[in-house]
Design an enzyme around this catalytic site. Structure first.
Site, mmCIF file in Angstrom:
data_model
loop_
_atom_site.group_PDB
_atom_site.id
_atom_site.type_symbol
_atom_site.label_atom_id
_atom_site.label_comp_id
_atom_site.label_asym_id
_atom_site.label_seq_id
_atom_site.Cartn_x
_atom_site.Cartn_y
_atom_site.Cartn_z
ATOM 1 N N PRO A 274 14.258 -42.010 30.159
ATOM 2 C CA PRO A 274 15.650 -42.109 30.614
ATOM 3 C C PRO A 274 16.189 -40.778 31.131
ATOM 4 O O PRO A 274 15.808 -39.711 30.635
ATOM 5 C CB PRO A 274 16.402 -42.510 29.339
ATOM 6 C CG PRO A 274 15.574 -41.963 28.226
ATOM 7 C CD PRO A 274 14.150 -41.960 28.698
ATOM 8 N N GLY A 275 17.052 -40.856 32.116
ATOM 9 C CA GLY A 275 17.734 -39.664 32.622
ATOM 10 C C GLY A 275 19.223 -39.932 32.634
ATOM 11 O O GLY A 275 19.967 -39.535 31.735
ATOM 12 N N ARG A 276 19.628 -40.720 33.652
ATOM 13 C CA ARG A 276 21.048 -40.997 33.872
ATOM 14 C C ARG A 276 21.769 -41.496 32.606
ATOM 15 O O ARG A 276 22.880 -41.061 32.309
ATOM 16 C CB ARG A 276 21.166 -42.063 34.961
ATOM 17 C CG ARG A 276 22.573 -42.335 35.429
ATOM 18 C CD ARG A 276 22.604 -43.570 36.345
ATOM 19 N NE ARG A 276 21.635 -43.511 37.402
ATOM 20 C CZ ARG A 276 21.839 -42.946 38.598
ATOM 21 N NH1 ARG A 276 23.001 -42.415 38.881
ATOM 22 N NH2 ARG A 276 20.896 -42.947 39.510
ATOM 23 N N ARG A 312 26.528 -37.380 45.307
ATOM 24 C CA ARG A 312 26.350 -38.830 45.120
ATOM 25 C C ARG A 312 27.325 -39.670 45.959
ATOM 26 O O ARG A 312 26.908 -40.656 46.582
ATOM 27 C CB ARG A 312 26.451 -39.211 43.635
ATOM 28 C CG ARG A 312 25.342 -38.579 42.780
ATOM 29 C CD ARG A 312 25.315 -39.140 41.360
ATOM 30 N NE ARG A 312 24.869 -40.514 41.350
ATOM 31 C CZ ARG A 312 25.661 -41.547 41.254
ATOM 32 N NH1 ARG A 312 26.961 -41.393 41.105
ATOM 33 N NH2 ARG A 312 25.179 -42.760 41.289
ATOM 34 N N TYR A 316 25.084 -41.817 48.407
ATOM 35 C CA TYR A 316 24.886 -43.218 48.005
ATOM 36 C C TYR A 316 26.169 -44.030 48.102
ATOM 37 O O TYR A 316 26.217 -45.150 47.591
ATOM 38 C CB TYR A 316 24.454 -43.319 46.537
ATOM 39 C CG TYR A 316 23.265 -42.510 46.111
ATOM 40 C CD1 TYR A 316 22.000 -42.757 46.632
ATOM 41 C CD2 TYR A 316 23.406 -41.536 45.129
ATOM 42 C CE1 TYR A 316 20.910 -42.028 46.183
ATOM 43 C CE2 TYR A 316 22.316 -40.811 44.686
ATOM 44 C CZ TYR A 316 21.075 -41.058 45.213
ATOM 45 O OH TYR A 316 19.997 -40.346 44.769
ATOM 46 N N CYS A 342 32.114 -28.839 56.036
ATOM 47 C CA CYS A 342 32.362 -29.290 57.413
ATOM 48 C C CYS A 342 31.527 -30.514 57.764
ATOM 49 O O CYS A 342 30.629 -30.447 58.615
ATOM 50 C CB CYS A 342 32.090 -28.150 58.374
ATOM 51 S SG CYS A 342 33.151 -26.772 57.996
ATOM 52 N N GLU A 343 31.759 -31.587 57.069
ATOM 53 C CA GLU A 343 31.097 -32.869 57.334
ATOM 54 C C GLU A 343 32.118 -33.952 56.999
ATOM 55 O O GLU A 343 32.800 -33.856 55.963
ATOM 56 C CB GLU A 343 29.898 -33.107 56.385
ATOM 57 C CG GLU A 343 28.801 -32.094 56.444
ATOM 58 C CD GLU A 343 27.867 -32.258 57.643
ATOM 59 O OE1 GLU A 343 27.868 -33.338 58.259
ATOM 60 O OE2 GLU A 343 27.167 -31.291 57.946
ATOM 61 N N TYR A 371 22.302 -36.304 38.123
ATOM 62 C CA TYR A 371 22.164 -36.190 39.566
ATOM 63 C C TYR A 371 23.425 -35.552 40.172
ATOM 64 O O TYR A 371 23.845 -35.899 41.272
ATOM 65 C CB TYR A 371 21.846 -37.560 40.194
ATOM 66 C CG TYR A 371 20.642 -38.204 39.520
ATOM 67 C CD1 TYR A 371 19.360 -37.738 39.784
ATOM 68 C CD2 TYR A 371 20.803 -39.218 38.578
ATOM 69 C CE1 TYR A 371 18.257 -38.285 39.124
ATOM 70 C CE2 TYR A 371 19.703 -39.775 37.919
ATOM 71 C CZ TYR A 371 18.442 -39.296 38.203
ATOM 72 O OH TYR A 371 17.362 -39.824 37.557
#
Ligand code: PLP
Length: 418
Positions: A274-276, A312, A316, A342-343, A371
């Site tokens: 597991p991570g998240r 994120r 996503y 600047c995006e 993440y």
């Protein structure tokens, strides 16, 4: 569950005011709750306690050594995908015998480093990789322990960018080719196959894809055992989702309750990665409102954290709750919370109803522990931010904010330009 709660109208990290931390360490700032991290790790360890297991924390979700050290001290292992992650896992005190190494593109140097470190096993993702590990371990006069990463072709019903276990993906060995790969591996002199691995995706909010994938994998293990294979480890990967908006994902105990009965009597050692679900809700990103700008259709709250700090939402289209650090009785505004990059894709929230924010006030981007920092970058030449760990009434700086000189530290000027 996490320990970022309001005390009155002020947001606290455990027993410490988030505003105080923001003022002391500056913003943007990642703050983690020690007791939330530990509770989430122990929820896995307790859930699987009836079955021999190792909880291998997935470093890609958050590779801060102080955080990994918490899990190392409580018996945790590590799921790694690079030489850098191996270095960090060892530095954090993870025993090599509890490290598993996945990833489709392991280089010769990385393979050598892992063999020298004597990790538990490589989770192998292709025939070429098998042959390369065999070759490298041959030159080192050793035998590499490997698990075959099987792609079970199961849809985890999550975001396409974090789906990994379908035929169309680069990950793992297609289940129909797995026996052939096993036969190849068992004929290689410097390879010992000790396990089977799968990981079907991330932010999975149902138990059924885990169950379906495991059933497929177990059928394959039984087939291998009929061939006389000695499979000792079953690595079921990570992927359990968390609550970001309105998801109600299963808990580790729900996963264990559904998986363990399928495993019984097989004498396998289980690995979970597991991570998240351990770090996601245990961290927040605190940011300051710099400017407010009224557009024709909505307002923009321009904050000091950008997509380079938390990618994120841009990457996503992910949703993160945004809360005021100090709650006030105010009208609601329809707004985008945007960063200084600047995006046009640089936003933390889009089309949100938020309580009006004033210049200089702090906002907390919730569920940012996984993440978040790990995917951050120096884009627009922005130093990466500081990280702080809170434990009860104590707080610890666990990563210094980068400085401008860090931005050019590794650069070299050719003599003709001096
Ligand atoms: N294991 C592997 C092989 C992965 O690729 C990942 C993430 O992509 C994980 C474990 C951790 O997944 P999660 O953070 O969703 O638990």
């Amino acid at each position: 569950m996490h320990l970022f709660q309001y005390h009155g109208n002020e947001l606290f990290a455990e027993d410490i005011s988030v505003k105080m931390l923001a003022e002391k360490y500056g913003t943007p700032l990642y703050i983690y709750s020690y007791n939330t991290l530990l509770r989430h790790f122990m929820a896995y360890d307790d859930a699987f306690k009836k079955y021999p297991h190792i909880i291998c924390f997935s470093l890609k979700s958050n590779p801060n050594t102080a955080i990994i050290r918490i899990f190392a001290k409580h018996g945790g292992g590590a799921d790694i995908v690079s030489g850098g992650e191996l270095y960090i896992a060892l530095k954090a005190g993870i025993p090599p015998a509890k490290i598993v190494y996945a990833g489709v593109g392991k280089t010769e140097d990385e393979i050598r480093f892992a063999l020298k470190s004597n990790i538990l096993m490589f989770n192998v993702e292709s025939e070429d990789e098998l042959r390369e590990i065999d070759r490298v371990s041959g030159t080192m006069k050793t035998k590499a322990r490997v698990a075959l990463r099987i792609n079970p072709d199961i849809d985890p019903e999550t975001h396409p960018y974090i789906t990994t276990g379908l035929k169309m993906h680069k990950f793992g060995i297609p289940i129909e080719d797995a026996l052939e790969h096993y036969n190849l591996a068992s004929g290689l002199k410097n390879i010992k196959v000790i396990g089977i691995h799968k990981h079907i995706g991330s932010q999975i909010t149902k138990v059924s894809p885990f169950v379906d994938a495991l059933k497929r994998i177990l059928l394959f293990i039984d087939k291998l055992r009929d061939h006389g294979a000695k499979i000792a480890y079953l690595d079921v990967g990570g992927g359990l989702g968390i609550h970001y908006k309105d998801e109600e994902p299963p808990l580790p105990k729900d996963l264990a309750k559904n998986l363990i009965p399928l495993l019984k009597d097989r004498g396998l050692k289980l690995i979970v990665e597991p991570g998240r679900s351990i770090v996601g809700n245990a961290g927040i990103l605190v940011t300051k409102a710099l400017y407010l700008k009224k557009g024709d259709v909505k307002e923009f709250i321009i904050v000091d954290a950008g997509m380079n700090d938390l990618v994120r939402p841009s990457f996503y289209d992910a949703y993160h709750h945004i809360l005021p650090v100090i709650r006030k009785k105010r009208n609601t505004v329809y707004c985008d919370v945007v960063g200084p990059i600047c995006e046009s894709s640089d936003f933390l929230a889009k089309g949100r109803e938020l309580k009006k924010v004033m210049q200089g006030e702090y906002l907390a981007v919730m569920s940012a522990g996984a993440y978040g920092f790990s995917m951050s970058s120096n884009y627009n030449s922005r130093p990466r931010v500081a990280e702080v760990l809170v434990k009860g009434k104590e707080h610890f700086l666990i990563r210094e904010r980068e400085t401008y000189s860090d931005l050019v530290r590794n650069e070299k000027i050719p003599a003709f330009l001096k």
